[in-house]
Design a protein around this motif. Structure first.
Motif, PDB file in Angstrom:
ATOM      1  N   ARG A 179       0.841  -1.206   0.000  1.00 21.67           N
ATOM      2  CA  ARG A 179       0.000   0.000   0.000  1.00 21.67           C
ATOM      3  C   ARG A 179       0.875   1.254   0.000  1.00 21.67           C
ATOM      4  NH1 ARG A 179      -4.465   1.893   4.634  1.00 21.67           N
ATOM      5  NH2 ARG A 179      -4.464   4.095   4.015  1.00 21.67           N
ATOM      6  N   ASP A 180       1.946   1.244   0.790  1.00 26.52           N
ATOM      7  CA  ASP A 180       2.803   2.425   0.871  1.00 26.52           C
ATOM      8  C   ASP A 180       3.507   2.688  -0.456  1.00 26.52           C
ATOM      9  OD1 ASP A 180       2.023   2.551   3.515  1.00 26.52           O
ATOM     10  OD2 ASP A 180       3.812   1.509   4.249  1.00 26.52           O
ATOM     11  N   VAL A 181       3.952   1.624  -1.121  1.00 21.82           N
ATOM     12  CA  VAL A 181       4.578   1.777  -2.441  1.00 21.82           C
ATOM     13  C   VAL A 181       3.568   2.327  -3.442  1.00 21.82           C
ATOM     14  CG1 VAL A 181       5.512   0.478  -4.398  1.00 21.82           C
ATOM     15  CG2 VAL A 181       6.381   0.058  -2.080  1.00 21.82           C
ATOM     16  N   ALA A 182       2.343   1.813  -3.396  1.00 28.27           N
ATOM     17  CA  ALA A 182       1.312   2.315  -4.310  1.00 28.27           C
ATOM     18  C   ALA A 182       1.001   3.778  -4.036  1.00 28.27           C
ATOM     19  CB  ALA A 182       0.041   1.471  -4.172  1.00 28.27           C
ATOM     20  N   THR A 183       1.016   4.158  -2.766  1.00 30.47           N
ATOM     21  CA  THR A 183       0.761   5.561  -2.408  1.00 30.47           C
ATOM     22  C   THR A 183       1.849   6.472  -2.955  1.00 30.47           C
ATOM     23  OG1 THR A 183      -0.454   4.960  -0.399  1.00 30.47           O
ATOM     24  CG2 THR A 183       0.521   7.159  -0.479  1.00 30.47           C
ATOM     25  N   VAL A 184       3.100   6.102  -2.738  1.00 33.21           N
ATOM     26  CA  VAL A 184       4.206   6.921  -3.246  1.00 33.21           C
ATOM     27  C   VAL A 184       4.168   6.977  -4.774  1.00 33.21           C
ATOM     28  CG1 VAL A 184       6.718   7.104  -3.414  1.00 33.21           C
ATOM     29  CG2 VAL A 184       5.654   6.497  -1.226  1.00 33.21           C
ATOM     30  N   THR A 185       3.863   5.865  -5.400  1.00 28.18           N
ATOM     31  CA  THR A 185       3.761   5.844  -6.864  1.00 28.18           C
ATOM     32  C   THR A 185       2.685   6.793  -7.360  1.00 28.18           C
ATOM     33  OG1 THR A 185       4.527   3.549  -6.941  1.00 28.18           O
ATOM     34  CG2 THR A 185       3.339   4.366  -8.865  1.00 28.18           C
ATOM     35  N   ALA A 186       1.533   6.797  -6.696  1.00 30.07           N
ATOM     36  CA  ALA A 186       0.442   7.697  -7.089  1.00 30.07           C
ATOM     37  C   ALA A 186       0.840   9.155  -6.926  1.00 30.07           C
ATOM     38  CB  ALA A 186      -0.802   7.386  -6.256  1.00 30.07           C
ATOM     39  N   ILE A 187       1.562   9.457  -5.842  1.00 26.35           N
ATOM     40  CA  ILE A 187       2.003  10.829  -5.610  1.00 26.35           C
ATOM     41  C   ILE A 187       3.001  11.249  -6.683  1.00 26.35           C
ATOM     42  CG2 ILE A 187       3.309  12.299  -4.025  1.00 26.35           C
ATOM     43  CD1 ILE A 187       2.031  10.632  -1.731  1.00 26.35           C
ATOM     44  N   ARG A 188       3.947  10.392  -6.984  1.00 23.15           N
ATOM     45  CA  ARG A 188       4.933  10.703  -8.018  1.00 23.15           C
ATOM     46  C   ARG A 188       4.283  10.861  -9.396  1.00 23.15           C
ATOM     47  NH1 ARG A 188       8.101  13.321  -6.149  1.00 23.15           N
ATOM     48  NH2 ARG A 188       9.787  12.634  -4.818  1.00 23.15           N
ATOM     49  N   THR A 189       3.306  10.018  -9.701  1.00 23.59           N
ATOM     50  CA  THR A 189       2.618  10.104 -10.994  1.00 23.59           C
ATOM     51  C   THR A 189       1.920  11.447 -11.132  1.00 23.59           C
ATOM     52  OG1 THR A 189       2.306   7.711 -11.066  1.00 23.59           O
ATOM     53  CG2 THR A 189       0.840   9.038 -12.438  1.00 23.59           C
ATOM     54  N   ARG A 190       1.298  11.904 -10.049  1.00 19.58           N
ATOM     55  CA  ARG A 190       0.549  13.159 -10.100  1.00 19.58           C
ATOM     56  C   ARG A 190       1.457  14.384 -10.005  1.00 19.58           C
ATOM     57  NH1 ARG A 190      -4.673  15.063  -8.253  1.00 19.58           N
ATOM     58  NH2 ARG A 190      -5.409  12.899  -8.341  1.00 19.58           N
ATOM     59  N   LEU A 191       2.456  14.335  -9.123  1.00 22.57           N
ATOM     60  CA  LEU A 191       3.233  15.535  -8.826  1.00 22.57           C
ATOM     61  C   LEU A 191       4.560  15.616  -9.566  1.00 22.57           C
ATOM     62  CD1 LEU A 191       2.705  15.826  -4.960  1.00 22.57           C
ATOM     63  CD2 LEU A 191       1.312  16.759  -6.809  1.00 22.57           C
ATOM     64  N   GLY A 192       4.975  14.530 -10.215  1.00 22.30           N
ATOM     65  CA  GLY A 192       6.266  14.541 -10.876  1.00 22.30           C
ATOM     66  C   GLY A 192       7.398  14.380  -9.871  1.00 22.30           C
ATOM     67  N   GLY A 193       8.605  14.740 -10.281  1.00 22.13           N
ATOM     68  CA  GLY A 193       9.773  14.458  -9.470  1.00 22.13           C
ATOM     69  C   GLY A 193      10.300  15.607  -8.651  1.00 22.13           C
ATOM     70  N   THR A 194       9.627  16.763  -8.651  1.00 22.07           N
ATOM     71  CA  THR A 194      10.210  17.939  -7.999  1.00 22.07           C
ATOM     72  C   THR A 194       9.837  18.083  -6.529  1.00 22.07           C
ATOM     73  OG1 THR A 194       8.356  19.321  -8.738  1.00 22.07           O
ATOM     74  CG2 THR A 194      10.305  19.204 -10.165  1.00 22.07           C
ATOM     75  N   VAL A 195       8.721  17.507  -6.102  1.00 21.93           N
ATOM     76  CA  VAL A 195       8.266  17.639  -4.715  1.00 21.93           C
ATOM     77  C   VAL A 195       8.848  16.503  -3.878  1.00 21.93           C
ATOM     78  CG1 VAL A 195       6.264  17.641  -3.176  1.00 21.93           C
ATOM     79  CG2 VAL A 195       6.130  18.779  -5.406  1.00 21.93           C
ATOM     80  N   PRO A 196       9.628  16.808  -2.827  1.00 22.97           N
ATOM     81  CA  PRO A 196      10.166  15.733  -1.992  1.00 22.97           C
ATOM     82  C   PRO A 196       9.055  14.920  -1.324  1.00 22.97           C
ATOM     83  CG  PRO A 196      11.293  17.811  -1.560  1.00 22.97           C
ATOM     84  CD  PRO A 196      10.095  18.138  -2.399  1.00 22.97           C
ATOM     85  N   VAL A 197       9.249  13.618  -1.234  1.00 25.51           N
ATOM     86  CA  VAL A 197       8.282  12.706  -0.608  1.00 25.51           C
ATOM     87  C   VAL A 197       9.002  11.898   0.465  1.00 25.51           C
ATOM     88  CG1 VAL A 197       6.700  10.772  -0.957  1.00 25.51           C
ATOM     89  CG2 VAL A 197       6.891  12.558  -2.702  1.00 25.51           C
ATOM     90  N   MET A 198       8.425  11.864   1.659  1.00 23.52           N
ATOM     91  CA  MET A 198       8.986  11.117   2.777  1.00 23.52           C
ATOM     92  C   MET A 198       7.937  10.157   3.326  1.00 23.52           C
ATOM     93  SD  MET A 198      10.952  12.489   6.174  1.00 23.52           S
ATOM     94  CE  MET A 198       9.645  13.597   6.734  1.00 23.52           C
TER      95      MET A 198
END
Length: 405
Positions: A179-198
């Motif tokens: 679930r956590d991997v899917a969440t990060v993937t969804a965030i990256r898909t929507r926001l691209g690579g510029t916003v840091p994700v923790m």
């Protein structure tokens, strides 16, 4: 003859309009202690938010420690010292060494914020003059961008649809790495690579599972993982960091300056999450930031979930004193609490997801009429000790420093 100085303690357990869930705690109410000190017509307001899973402290244990503090000695020092000189000493040394107070981090935080606020109000000073700052930035910003936190009570698509604009995203781990991997993937898909994700694991991963979890999250596009192992697992954290493509931030592991030193010497992390209550007040929090800078580490200005007043503004004051922070967590009091016990209400500009400096004088907050509900004890200088309700009326004395119902 001067009126006796007074102290009033409040335990605020306000229901939250929306809950907040993460691996270490599900929270549906606040749990803060507020302390109002008044001496010679000037009042100051402090707060702590003890969390047993962070520092081992609870509201009950902090209350018991407070009962053992000689408030008469504190009030005597306030009256005897030059206020400006006392403020300078407090900013440099903290409440423990300035007033001889001993106790846990949340007790020290409670008293330190109240005393800084009182001295600031008495001198007509705002947060800039109250909070130690060693920023490498020459320009003080008018506003700071804040993180958005996705906890387990909110779906990732709703989060992405409703919580922007995004400057930094923290994801509370779910206990299910898929679930956590899917969440990060969804965030990256929507926001691209510029916003840091923790991803914040809140100490929930085992030593055996953590390397695989970090590898999967790295592949999904995460940048940081916060507190992946049991707190204080220095050697294990160092090994995990060395074998990972992600940067590690420590939170619960770094409650004291000594903890921060162990983290640095062990090579256990890349960043600290600095929180005012957890670290024992703004003075020690600033020292932890200074240590991070000297060690070449990053730092975040964090919050306890469901802060209710002075902690919010003190954390923001710390952030503006150190605007080179990796990110700032401004909290969600505007979402959690339809009504608050302080005025003016601490605000977040949700159109830009930024915060402005606290307004001052002091940390800029006063108790309002809702506070009386949560009064649990009061103390009068020269008396026989703390007494429970009824609460004495709030003073309407003085500007600066009067705190009004």
């Amino acid at each position: 003859m001067a009126e006796p100085a007074r102290a009033t303690l409040y335990r605020v357990e306000a229901p939250m309009a929306v809950g907040f869930d993460h691996p270490a705690k599900r929270r549906s109410t606040s749990d803060s202690l507020l302390l109002r000190l008044e001496a010679d017509g000037v009042a100051g307001l402090g707060e702590c938010a003890p969390r047993a899973y962070v520092t081992g402290e609870t509201a009950a244990s902090v209350t018991e420690e407070l009962r053992k503090v000689s408030l008469d000695a504190v009030f005597a020092r306030l009256r005897a010292a030059d206020p400006a000189e006392l403020l300078a000493e407090l900013r440099e040394k903290g409440v423990a060494d300035t007033f001889g107070v001993r106790g846990g981090n949340n007790l020290l935080c409670l008293l330190e914020i109240a005393l800084l606020d009182l001295l600031g109000r008495g001198l007509g000073l705002g947060e800039t003059e109250l909070t130690p700052g060693q920023s490498t930035s020459a320009v003080r910003p008018a506003a700071l961008p804040v993180s958005q936190v996705l906890d387990l009570s909110l779906d990732v698509e709703e989060f992405l649809d409703t919580r922007g604009p995004f400057h930094f995203v923290k994801v509370k781990a779910s206990g299910d790495i898929r679930r956590d991997v899917a969440t990060v993937t969804a965030i990256r898909t929507r926001l691209g690579g510029t916003v840091p994700v923790m991803v914040d694991a809140n100490m929930s991963w085992s030593v055996a599972d953590a390397p695989g979890h970090l590898a999967a999250l790295c592949d999904a596009g995460a940048d940081f993982v916060e507190e992946p192992l049991a707190k204080g697992s220095w050697a294990e954290l160092a090994a995990l960091r060395a074998g990972s493509g992600l940067r590690l931030m420590l939170d619960e592991s770094v409650c004291t300056l000594q903890d921060a030193g162990w983290a640095v010497r062990s090579g256990a992390c890349d960043a600290f999450n600095v929180r005012v209550a957890k670290n024992g007040g703004p003075v020690t929090a600033a020292k932890v930031i200074g240590l991070a800078r000297r060690a070449g580490l990053s730092f975040q200005i964090g919050v306890q979930v469901a802060e209710v007043g002075p902690l919010i503004n003190t954390g923001r004051a710390l952030a503006f004193a150190h605007p080179d922070a990796l990110t700032v967590e401004a909290g969600q009091s505007d979402r959690f609490f339809p009504e608050m016990v302080v005025s003016p209400r601490p605000a977040v500009d949700r159109t830009a997801n930024t915060v402005a400096p606290p307004p001052g004088p002091g940390f800029g907050l006063e108790l309002n009429g809702r506070a009386a509900t949560w009064s649990v004890a009061h103390y009068t200088e020269g008396g026989s000790g703390w007494r429970t309700r009824p609460e004495p009326a709030l003073s309407t004395a003085t500007s600066p420093g009067g705190i009004h119902p």
